[in-house]
Write a protein that holds these residues in place. Structure first.
Motif, PDB file in Angstrom:
ATOM      1  N   SER A 160      49.775  38.878  33.005  1.00 21.48           N
ATOM      2  CA  SER A 160      50.642  37.623  32.474  1.00 21.48           C
ATOM      3  C   SER A 160      50.738  36.566  33.666  1.00 21.48           C
ATOM      4  O   SER A 160      51.368  35.835  33.368  1.00 21.48           O
ATOM      5  N   LEU A 161      50.989  36.645  34.610  1.00 19.87           N
ATOM      6  CA  LEU A 161      50.638  35.888  35.498  1.00 19.87           C
ATOM      7  C   LEU A 161      49.320  35.206  36.184  1.00 19.87           C
ATOM      8  O   LEU A 161      49.070  35.774  37.127  1.00 19.87           O
ATOM      9  N   PRO A 162      48.624  34.469  36.184  1.00 22.24           N
ATOM     10  CA  PRO A 162      46.921  34.072  35.347  1.00 22.24           C
ATOM     11  C   PRO A 162      47.142  33.106  36.977  1.00 22.24           C
ATOM     12  O   PRO A 162      47.868  33.164  36.722  1.00 22.24           O
ATOM     13  N   LEU A 163      45.817  33.352  37.885  1.00 25.40           N
ATOM     14  CA  LEU A 163      45.040  32.794  38.326  1.00 25.40           C
ATOM     15  C   LEU A 163      44.444  31.624  38.071  1.00 25.40           C
ATOM     16  O   LEU A 163      44.506  31.575  36.750  1.00 25.40           O
ATOM     17  N   PRO A 164      44.285  30.419  38.841  1.00 25.13           N
ATOM     18  CA  PRO A 164      43.677  29.207  38.587  1.00 25.13           C
ATOM     19  C   PRO A 164      41.830  30.059  38.310  1.00 25.13           C
ATOM     20  O   PRO A 164      41.790  30.458  39.183  1.00 25.13           O
ATOM     21  N   SER A 165      41.458  29.918  37.301  1.00 30.51           N
ATOM     22  CA  SER A 165      40.371  29.317  36.830  1.00 30.51           C
ATOM     23  C   SER A 165      38.842  28.732  37.761  1.00 30.51           C
ATOM     24  O   SER A 165      38.595  27.592  38.323  1.00 30.51           O
ATOM     25  N   ARG A 166      38.204  30.044  38.125  1.00 32.12           N
ATOM     26  CA  ARG A 166      36.735  29.651  39.165  1.00 32.12           C
ATOM     27  C   ARG A 166      35.920  30.849  39.142  1.00 32.12           C
ATOM     28  O   ARG A 166      36.283  31.345  39.016  1.00 32.12           O
ATOM     29  N   ASP A 167      34.797  29.833  39.370  1.00 35.59           N
ATOM     30  CA  ASP A 167      33.946  30.409  39.739  1.00 35.59           C
ATOM     31  C   ASP A 167      33.702  31.007  41.083  1.00 35.59           C
ATOM     32  O   ASP A 167      33.098  30.162  41.616  1.00 35.59           O
ATOM     33  N   LYS A 168      34.011  32.319  41.094  1.00 33.47           N
ATOM     34  CA  LYS A 168      33.863  32.460  42.669  1.00 33.47           C
ATOM     35  C   LYS A 168      32.229  32.389  43.626  1.00 33.47           C
ATOM     36  O   LYS A 168      31.919  32.662  44.607  1.00 33.47           O
ATOM     37  N   HIS A 169      31.573  32.204  42.381  1.00 35.51           N
ATOM     38  CA  HIS A 169      30.268  32.593  42.687  1.00 35.51           C
ATOM     39  C   HIS A 169      29.208  31.780  42.661  1.00 35.51           C
ATOM     40  O   HIS A 169      27.927  31.316  42.693  1.00 35.51           O
ATOM     41  N   ALA A 170      29.938  30.421  42.462  1.00 33.81           N
ATOM     42  CA  ALA A 170      28.497  29.469  42.359  1.00 33.81           C
ATOM     43  C   ALA A 170      27.828  29.321  43.251  1.00 33.81           C
ATOM     44  O   ALA A 170      26.724  28.291  42.249  1.00 33.81           O
ATOM     45  N   ALA A 171      28.420  29.020  44.094  1.00 38.17           N
ATOM     46  CA  ALA A 171      27.087  29.073  44.662  1.00 38.17           C
ATOM     47  C   ALA A 171      26.014  29.662  45.073  1.00 38.17           C
ATOM     48  O   ALA A 171      24.734  29.149  44.773  1.00 38.17           O
ATOM     49  N   VAL A 172      26.400  31.035  44.610  1.00 45.50           N
ATOM     50  CA  VAL A 172      25.091  31.955  44.484  1.00 45.50           C
ATOM     51  C   VAL A 172      24.088  31.741  43.704  1.00 45.50           C
ATOM     52  O   VAL A 172      23.246  31.958  43.624  1.00 45.50           O
ATOM     53  N   ARG A 173      25.401  31.787  41.476  1.00 44.31           N
ATOM     54  CA  ARG A 173      24.023  31.305  41.085  1.00 44.31           C
ATOM     55  C   ARG A 173      23.550  29.881  40.762  1.00 44.31           C
ATOM     56  O   ARG A 173      21.923  29.107  40.106  1.00 44.31           O
ATOM     57  N   SER A 174      23.964  28.979  42.292  1.00 45.13           N
ATOM     58  CA  SER A 174      23.109  27.569  42.213  1.00 45.13           C
ATOM     59  C   SER A 174      22.183  27.553  42.923  1.00 45.13           C
ATOM     60  O   SER A 174      21.044  26.662  43.246  1.00 45.13           O
ATOM     61  N   GLY A 175      21.994  28.827  44.407  1.00 39.23           N
ATOM     62  CA  GLY A 175      21.206  28.785  44.685  1.00 39.23           C
ATOM     63  C   GLY A 175      21.282  28.188  46.242  1.00 39.23           C
ATOM     64  O   GLY A 175      20.754  28.367  46.609  1.00 39.23           O
TER      65      GLY A 175
END
Length: 495
Positions: A160-175
């Motif tokens: 019930s105590l969420p962490l900030p949303s982020r894409d930890k694999h953003a660098a992988v997805r961008s290549g």
């Protein structure tokens, strides 16, 4: 049951159990394989041994916080004991960004109202580490019945105590984290050269070569490479007299403590074995000694990054090589189980992002053929010279380049400034991109070479069922890119 101090919000705004701090904390530094302990909790700076170095955990931010200081010190003791000094240091660093009053509010407010305070903290947009540290502190407080918390609320804290949303694999997805073809070919060529000249290399260069192999071929993290001991390197000799080397790495970043002891046994490529043979011959140490002689884990990453910059000319990191190694496995058709075993993941979900990002089979073929613009890297024009066909014909035979790569006779592509007999590399395939190569201005010859090399790549791909990790295959991809750049420059000059 531990007695509770009565809550008085005006004088002592938080309740804590008696005897919260232990009498002594014992912990283990896995990098040096040594046990340590300390018991002086009155100091505001704790020296903690972690990864071969002394980490200073500073509590000065909470000195005026009264009972909160005791709680945070007890929390750090638990983190050091159950996880590591590095994790404890990261948590303290994260908590220092949060106002002590806000932490106290979370510990003393009724649990049903804590979500509102948590949302206020989320609005401050602090670093993710701060929120992770605060959640861990709340779970510890719940387990110890601190303030208004109790063990039954631990699941509430998680869900019930969420962490900030982020894409930890953003660098992988961008290549962005995948090394390009030219850099990879330079890396393999450098390792090949180091293996061929291992006996004449200085010891620091030999160590760099061994670490780069572990990082490139096996996609190991810097700490895993530094953790290697002499006992983790084993040599085997076949009946035919061929020598092989097996290295035993250990899993890291596993939630279950037992997973850290799981061995990851890897076999070094046959042609790179001389590097480790020479390393063993040069450094006769005990089995407990670090294989590469680096006693502080952070120095492994620093040294590897410096070596990669020196080899490729670009700022690639060990993490980039790890991601690239994972993508090579996926592109070659590895299953989720095979990828998890290769990377040392305890969960199959950890590698999902690589399958989402992987290029299609057609795109991989295009990459090898040098057709896809996504993977094209222009060769530095300043390092490239040209010679006319007439000038080429007047040179001595040793300066005129000729060869039969993969059984295809090729000649007339240009000249070598130092002479082909003195070059340790394969003729034709290693010439394009070499600073000593003078390409002929006859563009049709280069177009013919390009066509023939593409046929070789197609043959490689079909016969090996898509396997694209061999040094020969990488060299062909590199050569095709450089032949195309030569053709483009000549055509621009002619235009």
């Amino acid at each position: 049951m531990k007695p509770q101090v009565n809550l008085n919000r005006e004088q002592v705004p938080i309740s804590i159990p008696a005897l919260l701090l232990p009498s002594v904390v014992r912990y283990h530094d896995d990098y040096t394989d040594k046990h340590h302990s300390f018991s002086d909790f009155s100091c505001d700076i704790w020296p903690v041994y972690a990864n071969g170095a002394i980490l200073k955990i500073n509590f000065d931010k909470f000195i005026e916080s009264g009972p909160l200081l005791i709680i945070i010190k007890a929390f750090v003791c638990e983190m050091i004991r159950t996880t590591s000094g590095v994790t404890a240091g990261h948590y303290i660093f994260g908590l220092r960004a949060i106002a002590p009053n806000d932490i106290t509010r979370l510990l003393t407010t009724e649990v049903s109202q804590c979500r509102f305070i948590w949302d206020e903290l989320l609005a401050q947009q602090m670093h993710l580490h701060s929120y992770q540290a605060l959640k861990s502190l709340l779970k510890f407080s719940a387990s110890q019945k601190i303030g208004t918390w109790a063990p039954s609320y631990i699941s509430y804290i998680s869900s019930s105590l969420p962490l900030p949303s982020r894409d930890k694999h953003a660098a992988v997805r961008s290549g962005d984290v995948f090394i390009d073809i030219n850099a990879e070919a330079k890396l393999v060529r450098w390792i090949q050269n180091a293996a061929q000249t291992a006996s004449s290399l200085a010891l620091p260069d030999l160590i760099d070569a061994g670490m780069v192999i572990c990082c490139y071929q096996f996609a190991m993290r810097p700490k895993q490479i530094g953790l290697l001991r002499y006992r983790d390197m084993r040599f085997f000799t076949s009946q035919a007299g061929d020598e092989s080397v097996h290295l035993t790495f250990h899993m890291l970043k596993q939630r279950a403590a037992t997973s850290k002891r799981c061995p990851l046994i890897r076999k070094v490529k046959k042609e790179w074995v001389p590097i480790f043979s020479e390393l063993l011959a040069r450094t006769k140490l005990s089995g407990d000694s670090h294989l590469f002689g680096i006693t502080v884990a952070s120095n492994v990453s620093t040294r590897l990054q410096a070596a990669l910059i020196r080899i490729t000319g670009d700022e690639w990191t060990p993490t980039d090589l790890r991601h690239s190694g994972a993508m090579r496995q996926v592109d070659a058709g590895a299953s989720a189980e095979e990828l998890a075993e290769f990377m040392g993941h305890s969960s199959l979900d950890s590698g999902t992002v690589y399958y989402d990002t992987s290029a299609t089979q057609a795109e991989r073929v295009n990459q090898a053929l040098g057709i896809s613009q996504t993977y094209r890297t222009v060769v530095k024009i300043a390092a490239m010279g040209f010679i006319s066909p007439n000038e080429l014909s007047t040179l001595k035979g040793e300066n005129q380049i000729a060869g039969a790569p993969h059984g295809i006779p090729i000649s007339g592509i240009g000249a070598c400034e130092t002479g082909q007999p003195t070059c340790p590399y394969n003729p034709i395939t290693a010439c394009y991109g070499c600073p000593k190569f003078l390409a002929t201005t006859d563009v049709e010859i280069h177009k013919q070479v390009l066509s023939e090399f593409r046929e070789i790549v197609r043959f490689f791909y079909v016969s090996s069922r898509g396997e694209n990790q061999s040094p020969a295959y990488l060299q062909l991809k590199q050569t095709i890119n450089e032949v195309q750049d030569v053709i483009a420059i000549i055509e621009d000059r002619n235009a």
